[in-house]
Motif scaffolding. Structure first.
Motif, PDB file in Angstrom:
ATOM      1  N   GLN A   1      12.104  62.491  16.355  1.00 16.63           N
ATOM      2  CA  GLN A   1      13.499  62.599  15.932  1.00 16.63           C
ATOM      3  C   GLN A   1      14.449  62.124  17.023  1.00 16.63           C
ATOM      4  N   ARG A   2      14.115  62.380  18.278  1.00 21.49           N
ATOM      5  CA  ARG A   2      14.969  61.952  19.383  1.00 21.49           C
ATOM      6  C   ARG A   2      14.942  60.444  19.598  1.00 21.49           C
ATOM      7  N   LEU A   3      13.781  59.824  19.405  1.00 21.62           N
ATOM      8  CA  LEU A   3      13.596  58.432  19.825  1.00 21.62           C
ATOM      9  C   LEU A   3      13.529  57.423  18.688  1.00 21.62           C
ATOM     10  N   GLU A   4      13.596  57.863  17.436  1.00 19.62           N
ATOM     11  CA  GLU A   4      13.501  56.941  16.312  1.00 19.62           C
ATOM     12  C   GLU A   4      14.699  56.940  15.371  1.00 19.62           C
ATOM     13  N   PRO A   5      15.892  57.366  15.813  1.00 22.39           N
ATOM     14  CA  PRO A   5      17.034  57.283  14.901  1.00 22.39           C
ATOM     15  C   PRO A   5      17.444  55.828  14.677  1.00 22.39           C
ATOM     16  N   PRO A   6      18.321  55.589  13.705  1.00 22.10           N
ATOM     17  CA  PRO A   6      18.642  54.219  13.321  1.00 22.10           C
ATOM     18  C   PRO A   6      19.461  53.413  14.333  1.00 22.10           C
ATOM     19  N   ASN A   7      20.078  54.053  15.323  1.00 21.63           N
ATOM     20  CA  ASN A   7      20.829  53.245  16.289  1.00 21.63           C
ATOM     21  C   ASN A   7      20.715  53.811  17.701  1.00 21.63           C
ATOM     22  N   SER A   8      21.027  52.960  18.676  1.00 20.84           N
ATOM     23  CA  SER A   8      20.821  53.313  20.080  1.00 20.84           C
ATOM     24  C   SER A   8      21.728  54.442  20.549  1.00 20.84           C
TER      25      SER A   8
ATOM     26  N   ILE B   1      18.354  61.746  24.117  1.00 22.73           N
ATOM     27  CA  ILE B   1      17.863  61.834  25.496  1.00 22.73           C
ATOM     28  C   ILE B   1      18.767  62.733  26.336  1.00 22.73           C
ATOM     29  N   VAL B   2      20.068  62.588  26.187  1.00 22.72           N
ATOM     30  CA  VAL B   2      21.021  63.398  26.963  1.00 22.72           C
ATOM     31  C   VAL B   2      20.843  64.884  26.682  1.00 22.72           C
ATOM     32  N   THR B   3      20.427  65.224  25.471  1.00 22.75           N
ATOM     33  CA  THR B   3      20.294  66.639  25.114  1.00 22.75           C
ATOM     34  C   THR B   3      18.946  67.232  25.510  1.00 22.75           C
ATOM     35  N   ILE B   4      18.136  66.478  26.241  1.00 21.33           N
ATOM     36  CA  ILE B   4      16.893  67.035  26.794  1.00 21.33           C
ATOM     37  C   ILE B   4      17.265  67.816  28.046  1.00 21.33           C
ATOM     38  N   HIS B   5      16.877  69.084  28.080  1.00 18.28           N
ATOM     39  CA  HIS B   5      17.253  69.943  29.208  1.00 18.28           C
ATOM     40  C   HIS B   5      16.055  70.522  29.960  1.00 18.28           C
ATOM     41  N   ASP B   6      14.845  70.162  29.553  1.00 16.58           N
ATOM     42  CA  ASP B   6      13.673  70.698  30.236  1.00 16.58           C
ATOM     43  C   ASP B   6      12.602  69.615  30.358  1.00 16.58           C
TER      44      ASP B   6
END
Length: 73
Positions: free
Chosen positions: A18-25, A32-37
């Motif tokens: 879900q984080r890496l396959e959305p329709p746009n960059s 990626i920014v919302t990864i906290h751990d």
């Protein structure tokens, strides 16, 4: 779903896909920014390496890892 509900809550409930396959960059960057751990970050790196292997995404994940490490210090 995920290995544990704690991991899901920590990562905002999003899978690496879900984080890496959305329709746009812009959405990828937001994911990626919302990864906290580091556990979630490692899962995203593993997902990217196993699937797309996009250098730009892997570099962004590496940058995010550095940001997380600096926040932990």
């Amino acid at each position: 779903m995920s290995d544990s509900s704690d991991q899901s809550a920590e990562s905002g409930g999003l899978t690496p896909e879900q984080r890496l396959e959305p329709p746009n960059s812009r959405l990828i960057n937001a994911g990626i920014v919302t990864i906290h751990d580091m556990e979630t970050l490692r899962a995203c790196v593993a997902y990217e390496n196993a699937n797309q292997q996009r250098v730009r995404i892997l570099r962004r994940l590496e940058q995010r890892a550095s940001e997380i490490r600096s926040q932990d210090n």
